[in-house]
Each structure stands twice: as C-alpha cells, then as structure tokens.
Design a protein around this motif. Structure first.
Motif, mmCIF file in Angstrom:
data_model
loop_
_atom_site.group_PDB
_atom_site.id
_atom_site.type_symbol
_atom_site.label_atom_id
_atom_site.label_comp_id
_atom_site.label_asym_id
_atom_site.label_seq_id
_atom_site.Cartn_x
_atom_site.Cartn_y
_atom_site.Cartn_z
ATOM 1 N N LYS A 90 16.342 29.859 -70.641
ATOM 2 C CA LYS A 90 14.918 29.731 -70.362
ATOM 3 C C LYS A 90 14.216 31.058 -70.669
ATOM 4 O O LYS A 90 14.767 32.141 -70.466
ATOM 5 N N ALA A 91 12.981 30.950 -71.133
ATOM 6 C CA ALA A 91 12.212 32.133 -71.514
ATOM 7 C C ALA A 91 11.794 32.918 -70.281
ATOM 8 O O ALA A 91 11.606 32.350 -69.200
ATOM 9 N N PRO A 92 11.651 34.241 -70.440
ATOM 10 C CA PRO A 92 11.150 35.039 -69.314
ATOM 11 C C PRO A 92 9.790 34.511 -68.840
ATOM 12 O O PRO A 92 8.951 34.109 -69.639
ATOM 13 N N GLY A 93 9.578 34.524 -67.527
ATOM 14 C CA GLY A 93 8.346 33.996 -66.943
ATOM 15 C C GLY A 93 8.492 32.556 -66.481
ATOM 16 O O GLY A 93 7.589 32.018 -65.823
ATOM 17 N N LEU A 151 14.807 29.760 -55.696
ATOM 18 C CA LEU A 151 13.848 29.729 -56.796
ATOM 19 C C LEU A 151 14.047 31.004 -57.606
ATOM 20 O O LEU A 151 14.052 32.103 -57.044
ATOM 21 N N TYR A 152 14.217 30.831 -58.940
ATOM 22 C CA TYR A 152 14.433 31.973 -59.826
ATOM 23 C C TYR A 152 13.207 32.153 -60.718
ATOM 24 O O TYR A 152 12.740 31.190 -61.352
ATOM 25 N N LEU A 153 12.690 33.361 -60.762
ATOM 26 C CA LEU A 153 11.682 33.731 -61.737
ATOM 27 C C LEU A 153 12.413 34.510 -62.823
ATOM 28 O O LEU A 153 12.861 35.642 -62.623
ATOM 29 N N VAL A 154 12.564 33.840 -64.000
ATOM 30 C CA VAL A 154 13.374 34.414 -65.068
ATOM 31 C C VAL A 154 12.688 35.659 -65.621
ATOM 32 O O VAL A 154 11.478 35.672 -65.888
ATOM 33 N N THR A 201 4.429 21.906 -65.244
ATOM 34 C CA THR A 201 3.757 23.192 -65.436
ATOM 35 C C THR A 201 2.820 23.438 -64.255
ATOM 36 O O THR A 201 2.384 22.498 -63.577
ATOM 37 N N VAL A 202 2.523 24.714 -64.025
ATOM 38 C CA VAL A 202 1.561 25.066 -62.980
ATOM 39 C C VAL A 202 0.177 24.727 -63.517
ATOM 40 O O VAL A 202 -0.267 25.288 -64.533
ATOM 41 N N ASP A 254 1.143 32.551 -64.065
ATOM 42 C CA ASP A 254 -0.192 32.081 -64.432
ATOM 43 C C ASP A 254 -0.187 30.571 -64.538
ATOM 44 O O ASP A 254 0.873 29.908 -64.534
ATOM 45 N N VAL A 255 -1.379 30.009 -64.621
ATOM 46 C CA VAL A 255 -1.495 28.571 -64.883
ATOM 47 C C VAL A 255 -0.858 28.281 -66.246
ATOM 48 O O VAL A 255 -1.087 29.031 -67.215
ATOM 49 N N GLY A 256 -0.087 27.238 -66.357
ATOM 50 C CA GLY A 256 0.637 26.912 -67.597
ATOM 51 C C GLY A 256 2.095 27.329 -67.522
ATOM 52 O O GLY A 256 2.873 27.000 -68.451
ATOM 53 N N THR A 257 2.551 28.040 -66.488
ATOM 54 C CA THR A 257 3.948 28.451 -66.354
ATOM 55 C C THR A 257 4.838 27.210 -66.241
ATOM 56 O O THR A 257 4.529 26.278 -65.481
#
Length: 277
Positions: free
Chosen positions: A141-144, A155-158, A183-184, A269-272
């Motif tokens: 998974k991409a960072p963020g 919960l992991y925030l990459v 997505t957020v 951010d929105v769209g995460t």
C-alpha cells in the motif's frame, strides 16, 4: 388395793416403754451438720451478720451466702406481671456466689432497605500495545494509506521506508463486522451525532433510549474528530469511552482515543484510501 397396784403397774410399763423408745431414738447421735456460713473463717472475723438469701423459685438455697452490708435494692428476677411483687435480694460484695444477672433482650433493629445503585463501570487502563507507536510494516500500500486490522484491533497509517504508525482501535461487535475499501469523504471536528433509525429501534428494544440527535462535545459518542468513509454510515471517530479501545463493542464504526484520532486527523486528507480487513 388392787386398783392401786394396777395403776402402779401401768405407770411402770409406760415409763419403761418411753425409756425404750428414747433409747432407740438416741442410740446413735445425729450427724453434725456444719452450716456453709461457717466454712469461711474470715466471715466471723468481720463480725458481719450472715443472712441466708431468700428462696428463689428454681434455685436451691444450699451453698449460697449473702452479706447484708448495704441497703437492699429491688432486683427483678423476671419481668413483673400483674399481681406479682418484686423479689428483694441484698447487694453483696462477696465473690463467692453471686445472684444471676438479668439479661435484657436487645431491641429489634429496624432495617431500612438501602437504595439499589447500579454497578459502576470498571475503567481499566489502556493496554500498552494499543498506544500509538512506530512499527515495521511491510505492505504494497502507498504511503498515506490507512489499513485497519479488525482482528487484532490495530489501525496502521502507512509511511515510507517500511514503517507505519500504529494505533489501537475499537471495532464492530459480533454481528456488526465488515470489510472493504473506501475513501475518506468528509472530516469533522467535534461532530454532532445523529443515530440511524435502525440503531434507535435496536437499542429501544433493550431498554436504551437514544436521542434523535446530539451536539458535539466531550459526552458525544463520536468524540473529538470524525472521518466519514464513502457513502456508508461508518466512520473513524473518537470516543467518550476510551477504556473500550482494543475491544469489539461498536456498531461497525472504528473508534479511537480522542488524542489518537486528533493526531490521525491531522495526518490524512479527504480522499485518503482506507482498507478494512
């Protein structure tokens, strides 16, 4: 003459018979009975008058010694009834024998029912593994990106370089688990709460009545921050019950401590992208 001799003979026979009876009666001396009052020599030295106790029903007088050294006072051996006089017993300082003491029955106590209070909520501290920390995390998974491991309550925030910031979360209780990718779509600080009708009806059946809406604040179940997922009713949000972190207690939302969700809120951010497993 004959009459006089008969009288003499009768007198002799009567005297002989009385003498025989007397000899029979006092042939052996009666035993000497020593009063128990005389068994204590020091009593005689005091020069006090020895008075036997008055007879008390159910108690033998033999062996009881009372000394009248003070003015008598009335002592009830039992509760007086109509027509019964109190029995007087002299006060005594003797330690040899004492009259029985009166045992008063204690009054009945009136026990009032205590107000029943509900059991307090036991609030335990958060287990160390559910505190925020940097960990090694290998993923494609991409960072963020946010990855939520519902089985392990993390919960992991990459982040870059194979790292992730890990938070402890609370997840859906049995029957409310779910998985998917969203997505957020919206973010809110101190969000208001509008329970869905299904939740209101479900909780009302249990005797829990939810409000139609509730403004944001420390008592609000959504806590300090909320991040809404797609078009669903699910959110990543704070909580007013931080001791539930690490448990499966929600209706499907992902809950975090207020300080943790505030930290995460600032990083995304929105769209995460959010992956729920």
């Amino acid at each position: 003459m004959m009459k006089k001799m008969l009288l003499i003979t009768a007198s002799l026979l009567s005297a002989f018979g009385f003498s025989a009876q007397a000899n029979d009666r006092y042939r052996e001396r009666p035993p000497v009975i020593v009063s128990p009052d005389l068994t204590a020599p020091w009593i005689m030295q005091l020069g006090g008058q020895v008075n036997p106790a008055p007879a008390v029903r159910g108690q033998p007088r033999q062996g009881q010694v009372y000394y009248r050294q003070q003015a008598p006072r009335a002592v009830y051996r039992q509760a007086p009834t109509s027509g019964r006089q109190p029995i007087f017993a002299p006060r005594t300082q003797s330690t040899q024998i004492r009259p029985p003491q009166i045992r008063h029955q204690p009054p009945r106590m009136q026990v009032q029912a205590a107000a029943v209070r509900p059991n307090p909520v036991i609030r335990q501290g958060l287990e160390p593994q559910f505190l925020p920390q940097m960990v090694d995390y290998r993923t494609d998974k991409a960072p963020g990106t946010i990855v939520i491991d519902t089985n392990n309550r993390f919960l992991y925030l990459v982040m870059e370089n194979g790292q992730a910031k890990r938070y402890g979360v609370g997840v859906g209780k049995p029957g409310f688990e779910w998985a998917g990718t969203h997505t957020v779509t919206r973010k809110a600080e101190w969000p208001s709460w509008h329970p869905p009708k299904e939740m209101i009806q479900r909780e009302a059946a249990k005797g829990h009545y939810l409000p139609v809406s509730m403004e944001g604040g420390p008592e609000n179940p959504l806590g300090a921050r909320a991040m809404y997922l797609g078009s669903t009713l699910y959110r990543i949000h704070g909580t007013n019950a931080p001791w539930t972190i690490g448990s499966a207690v929600s209706s499907g939302c992902i809950r975090m401590r207020n300080e943790d969700v505030t930290d995460l809120y600032q990083r995304v951010d929105v769209g995460t992208k959010v992956f729920v497993m």
